[in-house]
Scaffold this motif. Sequence first.
Motif, PDB file in Angstrom:
ATOM      1  N   VAL A 215       0.834  -1.206   0.000  1.00 11.55           N
ATOM      2  CA  VAL A 215       0.000   0.000   0.000  1.00 11.55           C
ATOM      3  C   VAL A 215       0.867   1.253   0.000  1.00 11.55           C
ATOM      4  O   VAL A 215       0.585   2.220  -0.728  1.00 11.55           O
ATOM      5  CB  VAL A 215      -0.955  -0.012   1.206  1.00 11.55           C
ATOM      6  N   LEU A 216       1.935   1.249   0.792  1.00 13.40           N
ATOM      7  CA  LEU A 216       2.835   2.398   0.828  1.00 13.40           C
ATOM      8  C   LEU A 216       3.424   2.671  -0.547  1.00 13.40           C
ATOM      9  O   LEU A 216       3.463   3.820  -1.004  1.00 13.40           O
ATOM     10  CB  LEU A 216       3.950   2.153   1.851  1.00 13.40           C
ATOM     11  N   ALA A 217       3.876   1.621  -1.221  1.00 12.39           N
ATOM     12  CA  ALA A 217       4.471   1.799  -2.545  1.00 12.39           C
ATOM     13  C   ALA A 217       3.449   2.330  -3.543  1.00 12.39           C
ATOM     14  O   ALA A 217       3.746   3.243  -4.337  1.00 12.39           O
ATOM     15  CB  ALA A 217       5.053   0.471  -3.037  1.00 12.39           C
ATOM     16  N   VAL A 218       2.227   1.817  -3.505  1.00 11.24           N
ATOM     17  CA  VAL A 218       1.209   2.224  -4.476  1.00 11.24           C
ATOM     18  C   VAL A 218       0.797   3.676  -4.268  1.00 11.24           C
ATOM     19  O   VAL A 218       0.701   4.456  -5.224  1.00 11.24           O
ATOM     20  CB  VAL A 218      -0.011   1.290  -4.398  1.00 11.24           C
ATOM     21  N   VAL A 219       0.563   4.091  -3.024  1.00 11.09           N
ATOM     22  CA  VAL A 219       0.101   5.464  -2.797  1.00 11.09           C
ATOM     23  C   VAL A 219       1.202   6.475  -3.115  1.00 11.09           C
ATOM     24  O   VAL A 219       0.904   7.584  -3.589  1.00 11.09           O
ATOM     25  CB  VAL A 219      -0.415   5.638  -1.353  1.00 11.09           C
ATOM     26  N   CYS A 220       2.469   6.107  -2.879  1.00  8.74           N
ATOM     27  CA  CYS A 220       3.555   7.030  -3.216  1.00  8.74           C
ATOM     28  C   CYS A 220       3.709   7.162  -4.730  1.00  8.74           C
ATOM     29  O   CYS A 220       3.875   8.273  -5.258  1.00  8.74           O
ATOM     30  CB  CYS A 220       4.861   6.545  -2.582  1.00  8.74           C
ATOM     31  N   VAL A 221       3.655   6.021  -5.436  1.00 13.35           N
ATOM     32  CA  VAL A 221       3.739   6.082  -6.894  1.00 13.35           C
ATOM     33  C   VAL A 221       2.540   6.840  -7.460  1.00 13.35           C
ATOM     34  O   VAL A 221       2.664   7.620  -8.417  1.00 13.35           O
ATOM     35  CB  VAL A 221       3.817   4.661  -7.481  1.00 13.35           C
ATOM     36  N   LEU A 222       1.383   6.647  -6.859  1.00  8.06           N
ATOM     37  CA  LEU A 222       0.184   7.339  -7.332  1.00  8.06           C
ATOM     38  C   LEU A 222       0.321   8.846  -7.174  1.00  8.06           C
ATOM     39  O   LEU A 222      -0.101   9.611  -8.055  1.00  8.06           O
ATOM     40  CB  LEU A 222      -1.033   6.839  -6.560  1.00  8.06           C
ATOM     41  N   ALA A 223       0.904   9.304  -6.063  1.00  5.70           N
ATOM     42  CA  ALA A 223       1.070  10.740  -5.854  1.00  5.70           C
ATOM     43  C   ALA A 223       1.947  11.358  -6.935  1.00  5.70           C
ATOM     44  O   ALA A 223       1.652  12.448  -7.457  1.00  5.70           O
ATOM     45  CB  ALA A 223       1.665  11.002  -4.470  1.00  5.70           C
ATOM     46  N   VAL A 224       3.020  10.652  -7.312  1.00  5.03           N
ATOM     47  CA  VAL A 224       3.897  11.155  -8.379  1.00  5.03           C
ATOM     48  C   VAL A 224       3.190  11.091  -9.727  1.00  5.03           C
ATOM     49  O   VAL A 224       3.272  12.016 -10.544  1.00  5.03           O
ATOM     50  CB  VAL A 224       5.211  10.349  -8.408  1.00  5.03           C
ATOM     51  N   LEU A 225       2.464   9.995  -9.971  1.00  2.00           N
ATOM     52  CA  LEU A 225       1.791   9.819 -11.251  1.00  2.00           C
ATOM     53  C   LEU A 225       0.685  10.844 -11.453  1.00  2.00           C
ATOM     54  O   LEU A 225       0.520  11.388 -12.555  1.00  2.00           O
ATOM     55  CB  LEU A 225       1.225   8.402 -11.340  1.00  2.00           C
ATOM     56  N   VAL A 226      -0.080  11.133 -10.411  1.00  2.00           N
ATOM     57  CA  VAL A 226      -1.165  12.109 -10.528  1.00  2.00           C
ATOM     58  C   VAL A 226      -0.610  13.490 -10.854  1.00  2.00           C
ATOM     59  O   VAL A 226      -1.173  14.220 -11.685  1.00  2.00           O
ATOM     60  CB  VAL A 226      -1.993  12.135  -9.230  1.00  2.00           C
ATOM     61  N   ARG A 227       0.488  13.855 -10.226  1.00  2.00           N
ATOM     62  CA  ARG A 227       1.096  15.153 -10.542  1.00  2.00           C
ATOM     63  C   ARG A 227       1.502  15.214 -12.011  1.00  2.00           C
ATOM     64  O   ARG A 227       1.300  16.230 -12.688  1.00  2.00           O
ATOM     65  CB  ARG A 227       2.317  15.382  -9.650  1.00  2.00           C
ATOM     66  N   ARG A 228       2.063  14.119 -12.516  1.00  2.00           N
ATOM     67  CA  ARG A 228       2.463  14.082 -13.920  1.00  2.00           C
ATOM     68  C   ARG A 228       1.253  14.141 -14.845  1.00  2.00           C
ATOM     69  O   ARG A 228       1.256  14.862 -15.850  1.00  2.00           O
ATOM     70  CB  ARG A 228       3.268  12.809 -14.175  1.00  2.00           C
ATOM     71  N   VAL A 229       0.218  13.389 -14.505  1.00  2.00           N
ATOM     72  CA  VAL A 229      -0.983  13.357 -15.334  1.00  2.00           C
ATOM     73  C   VAL A 229      -1.633  14.734 -15.402  1.00  2.00           C
ATOM     74  O   VAL A 229      -1.989  15.227 -16.487  1.00  2.00           O
ATOM     75  CB  VAL A 229      -1.972  12.298 -14.798  1.00  2.00           C
TER      76      VAL A 229
END
Length: 425
Positions: A215-229
């Motif tokens: 869960v930690l890995a997914v939410v951190c990657v999601l935060a970076v991905l959302v900023r990029r998107v």
Amino acid sequence: MAVQEARQGSDGGAHAGGCTCGDCPHGARAGHRRAVAEFLSKRDEFAAGQGLPAAVAHSAPASRQWVSEELTQSADLVAERGRAEGDAWLARLWRRTAYTLWALVVALLLVQSLTAIGAGWSSARTAGLLAAVVTAGALTAASWLHRARGGALAPVIGEDNRLSTSRAVAAAWVHFVAYAVLVLVGRLAAASDPAERDALISGLELARGAGTVTVLAVVCVLAVLVRRVVGLRVLGQRLQKVPADRPRAADLLTDDAGRGTFADIQYVVVSTVALLFAAVRLARRPDQLPDLPWGLAVVVLISAATYLAGKYAEGGRPVILSVVRSREAGALDGPIRTGDDIEIRGAGFVPPGAGTADRLSRMVVRIGPVNVHVPLVPVAGGFSNPTDTVLTVPVPADVEPGRVEVQVVTAAGVETGRYAIDVTE
């Protein structure tokens, strides 16, 4: 008037009561409230047909243009005061976050003291309290270093000056896992039995906390991905973003316009429930990383995927559907001529969060080579022009008769497609 009052306040050397400058928090807040009150009073006065000078009262186009210019200037002052208040609010926020952190430490001490009655004080309680002190101290130092940008909340404030839901959730999980590891470090430092030390070290193995780590890995990657998107969609003019005066807690659950969104709400709710479960597991088993069950971990992952899908689905470019000649009651029908008002019908003309007068006044309609600023038409409680679906602007005399193209430029700087109309002499 507000500028003169601000200068008088600075000349007097005091920032109290009615100070309207941006040098002190109370002055910025008072200046913003006063500017808002003056703007609302002026808008309602013009909406009632009052306050017009005799030189323009006889002409509807002239009076409309004069009212729009007056409201635009007043709205610019409100926006300036709002930005000053936002900066002052951010400068005060670091102290509030620091007080909140240490209040949580005190609350943890009280809870541990109450639960220790009968059971006795243990090394796990000491390790938990020390971990909380270390975490609060580190966050307080970070708050002071970023005191001009909101203190400890600076990393979760987006480029649009709003709280980012994805960053806030990721930061919560990062701080929780860091706290859990600090608890194990404290217990390991106090352990004297080799068997106990081996058990604590084995508590950090991946098999013990695979769900939490995932869960930690997914939410951190999601935060970076959302900023990029979001950044790519803004640059591609597929998403309209306007900055806010200051971040608000409601940003975690709402869109830029302040409306609650399902994707954000479900992501925050599910993540909060999972964090509470993990915190209880850590309290019950302080000798290992909290083992989040895979069922609950999958629920968090599904929630994160829904949030990401919502980010892909939101927004869109403004579009012109039709352009017609605006006709007043009793006027004759006819073609579009220079000097006539045209009504532009479409969607997405007012981006989320751009409903304030200073944002609305930045809208432009490009008619051929001429840029026409959309006039503000006040009504009781708001504006009848412009709106998200309809704009009314005059065709200036500089537009040459013939076939010309119409294009709307929103407050976010996004342009619509070109729509051709015929202008006759």
